[in-house]
Design a protein around this motif. Structure first.
Motif, PDB file in Angstrom:
ATOM      1  N   ARG A  16       0.933  -0.594   0.703  1.00  0.00           N
ATOM      2  CA  ARG A  16       0.127  -0.200   0.169  1.00  0.00           C
ATOM      3  C   ARG A  16       0.345   0.929   0.218  1.00  0.00           C
ATOM      4  N   LEU A  17       2.117   1.355   0.766  1.00  0.00           N
ATOM      5  CA  LEU A  17       2.756   2.338   0.890  1.00  0.00           C
ATOM      6  C   LEU A  17       3.525   2.426  -0.456  1.00  0.00           C
ATOM      7  N   GLU A  24       1.920   9.249  -5.363  1.00  0.00           N
ATOM      8  CA  GLU A  24       2.988  11.179  -4.796  1.00  0.00           C
ATOM      9  C   GLU A  24       3.661  11.648  -6.160  1.00  0.00           C
ATOM     10  N   VAL A  25       4.655  10.812  -6.448  1.00  0.00           N
ATOM     11  CA  VAL A  25       5.438  10.637  -7.671  1.00  0.00           C
ATOM     12  C   VAL A  25       4.725  11.090  -8.751  1.00  0.00           C
ATOM     13  N   SER A  30       4.517  17.218  -6.097  1.00  0.00           N
ATOM     14  CA  SER A  30       4.339  16.880  -5.154  1.00  0.00           C
ATOM     15  C   SER A  30       5.161  16.968  -3.827  1.00  0.00           C
ATOM     16  N   ASP A  31       4.997  16.905  -2.570  1.00  0.00           N
ATOM     17  CA  ASP A  31       4.781  17.060  -1.312  1.00  0.00           C
ATOM     18  C   ASP A  31       6.559  16.397  -1.261  1.00  0.00           C
ATOM     19  N   SER A  32       7.896  16.953  -0.924  1.00  0.00           N
ATOM     20  CA  SER A  32       9.024  16.047  -0.742  1.00  0.00           C
ATOM     21  C   SER A  32       9.137  15.350   1.033  1.00  0.00           C
ATOM     22  N   LEU A  33       8.539  16.307   1.120  1.00  0.00           N
ATOM     23  CA  LEU A  33       8.275  15.501   2.654  1.00  0.00           C
ATOM     24  C   LEU A  33       7.723  14.713   3.777  1.00  0.00           C
ATOM     25  N   LEU A  38       6.846   8.940   4.182  1.00  0.00           N
ATOM     26  CA  LEU A  38       6.453   7.220   3.084  1.00  0.00           C
ATOM     27  C   LEU A  38       7.210   5.946   2.880  1.00  0.00           C
ATOM     28  N   LYS A  39       8.777   6.878   2.440  1.00  0.00           N
ATOM     29  CA  LYS A  39       9.958   5.728   1.886  1.00  0.00           C
ATOM     30  C   LYS A  39      10.149   5.441   3.275  1.00  0.00           C
ATOM     31  N   LYS A  40      10.580   6.232   4.012  1.00  0.00           N
ATOM     32  CA  LYS A  40      10.912   5.687   5.345  1.00  0.00           C
ATOM     33  C   LYS A  40      10.208   5.044   6.358  1.00  0.00           C
ATOM     34  N   GLU A  41       8.977   4.599   6.019  1.00  0.00           N
ATOM     35  CA  GLU A  41       7.933   4.232   6.784  1.00  0.00           C
ATOM     36  C   GLU A  41       8.570   2.796   6.068  1.00  0.00           C
ATOM     37  N   LYS A  42       8.190   2.450   4.690  1.00  0.00           N
ATOM     38  CA  LYS A  42       8.376   1.659   4.006  1.00  0.00           C
ATOM     39  C   LYS A  42       9.385   1.244   4.085  1.00  0.00           C
TER      40      LYS A  42
END
Length: 56
Positions: A16-17, A24-25, A30-33, A38-42
């Motif tokens: 899902r992430l 987002e991309v 798109s919001d870079s923060l 999202l990438k860190k959580e993934k």
């Protein structure tokens, strides 16, 4: 069996992430923060999945 269920749950969240990151991309503004979050959580989920698989 509980570990397998947890791995499946984390894997589903990971996918899902991945979809959320892709969406987002696609947006020009798109919001870079948010994207970084999202990438860190993934990545965190991926690490947790791998740790569980090693235990299993």
């Amino acid at each position: 069996m509980a570990i397998e269920a947890r791995i499946r749950e984390l894997d589903a969240r990971h996918h899902r992430l991945d979809d959320m990151i892709d969406e987002e991309v696609k947006h020009p503004s798109s919001d870079s923060l948010r994207l970084n979050s999202l990438k860190k959580e993934k990545l965190k989920l991926k690490d947790e999945i791998q740790a569980l698989k090693r235990k299993h």
